[in-house]
Design a protein around this motif. Structure first.
Motif, PDB file in Angstrom:
ATOM      1  N   HIS A  49     -26.877 -29.323  -7.341  1.00  0.00           N
ATOM      2  CA  HIS A  49     -27.536 -29.619  -5.946  1.00  0.00           C
ATOM      3  C   HIS A  49     -26.633 -29.606  -4.894  1.00  0.00           C
ATOM      4  N   TRP A  50     -25.198 -29.887  -4.870  1.00  0.00           N
ATOM      5  CA  TRP A  50     -24.470 -29.194  -3.598  1.00  0.00           C
ATOM      6  C   TRP A  50     -24.237 -27.974  -3.603  1.00  0.00           C
ATOM      7  N   GLU A  51     -24.036 -27.034  -4.692  1.00  0.00           N
ATOM      8  CA  GLU A  51     -24.229 -25.550  -4.507  1.00  0.00           C
ATOM      9  C   GLU A  51     -25.500 -25.071  -3.841  1.00  0.00           C
ATOM     10  N   LYS A  52     -26.477 -25.858  -4.208  1.00  0.00           N
ATOM     11  CA  LYS A  52     -27.748 -25.323  -3.933  1.00  0.00           C
ATOM     12  C   LYS A  52     -27.888 -25.444  -2.212  1.00  0.00           C
ATOM     13  N   ALA A  53     -27.270 -26.736  -1.807  1.00  0.00           N
ATOM     14  CA  ALA A  53     -27.597 -27.003  -0.593  1.00  0.00           C
ATOM     15  C   ALA A  53     -26.557 -25.915   0.312  1.00  0.00           C
ATOM     16  N   ILE A  54     -25.513 -25.803  -0.269  1.00  0.00           N
ATOM     17  CA  ILE A  54     -24.517 -24.875   0.566  1.00  0.00           C
ATOM     18  C   ILE A  54     -25.149 -23.356   0.413  1.00  0.00           C
ATOM     19  N   TYR A  55     -25.726 -22.941  -0.704  1.00  0.00           N
ATOM     20  CA  TYR A  55     -26.447 -21.572  -0.816  1.00  0.00           C
ATOM     21  C   TYR A  55     -27.362 -21.191   0.340  1.00  0.00           C
ATOM     22  N   ASP A  56     -28.491 -22.445   0.227  1.00  0.00           N
ATOM     23  CA  ASP A  56     -29.687 -22.391   1.162  1.00  0.00           C
ATOM     24  C   ASP A  56     -28.941 -22.259   2.652  1.00  0.00           C
ATOM     25  N   LEU A  57     -28.279 -23.238   3.107  1.00  0.00           N
ATOM     26  CA  LEU A  57     -27.565 -22.980   4.430  1.00  0.00           C
ATOM     27  C   LEU A  57     -26.992 -21.703   4.931  1.00  0.00           C
ATOM     28  N   GLU A  58     -26.245 -21.246   3.910  1.00  0.00           N
ATOM     29  CA  GLU A  58     -25.533 -19.783   4.183  1.00  0.00           C
ATOM     30  C   GLU A  58     -26.820 -18.820   4.164  1.00  0.00           C
TER      31      GLU A  58
END
Length: 93
Positions: free
Chosen positions: A79-88
């Motif tokens: 979930h943390w990686e997904k949030a980072i990926y989506d923001l970037e």
């Protein structure tokens, strides 16, 4: 059934639905950071997401909560990686 009875029945159904969903949508009011039991195992993920958000913990918590609702079977780190990926991804379009 009369229109009044239908309206009352619909209202009761909506209240029941909201009551059943309260745990899924509940956000901790005491602490704006994500709950301790859903922090990432890799601390760098939390630091990176907070850096992308200008240290806005409330927004980070909201993004993680939304991801948890959409993908309940995934791990905390995912979930943390997904949030980072989506923001970037969204910032560099």
């Amino acid at each position: 059934m009369t229109a009044g009875a239908i309206a009352i029945t619909l209202g009761i159904c909506l209240l029941c639905f909201a009551w059943l969903q309260r745990d899924r949508l509940q956000i901790s009011r005491k602490n704006n950071s994500p709950s301790r039991n859903f922090r990432p195992r890799q601390a760098h993920l939390e630091r990176k997401l907070l850096k992308l958000l200008g240290n806005n913990r409330r927004t980070a918590h909201r993004l993680i909560q939304q991801s948890r609702l959409r993908y309940p079977d995934k791990s905390a780190d995912w979930h943390w990686e997904k949030a980072i990926y989506d923001l970037e991804r969204d910032r560099w379009r």
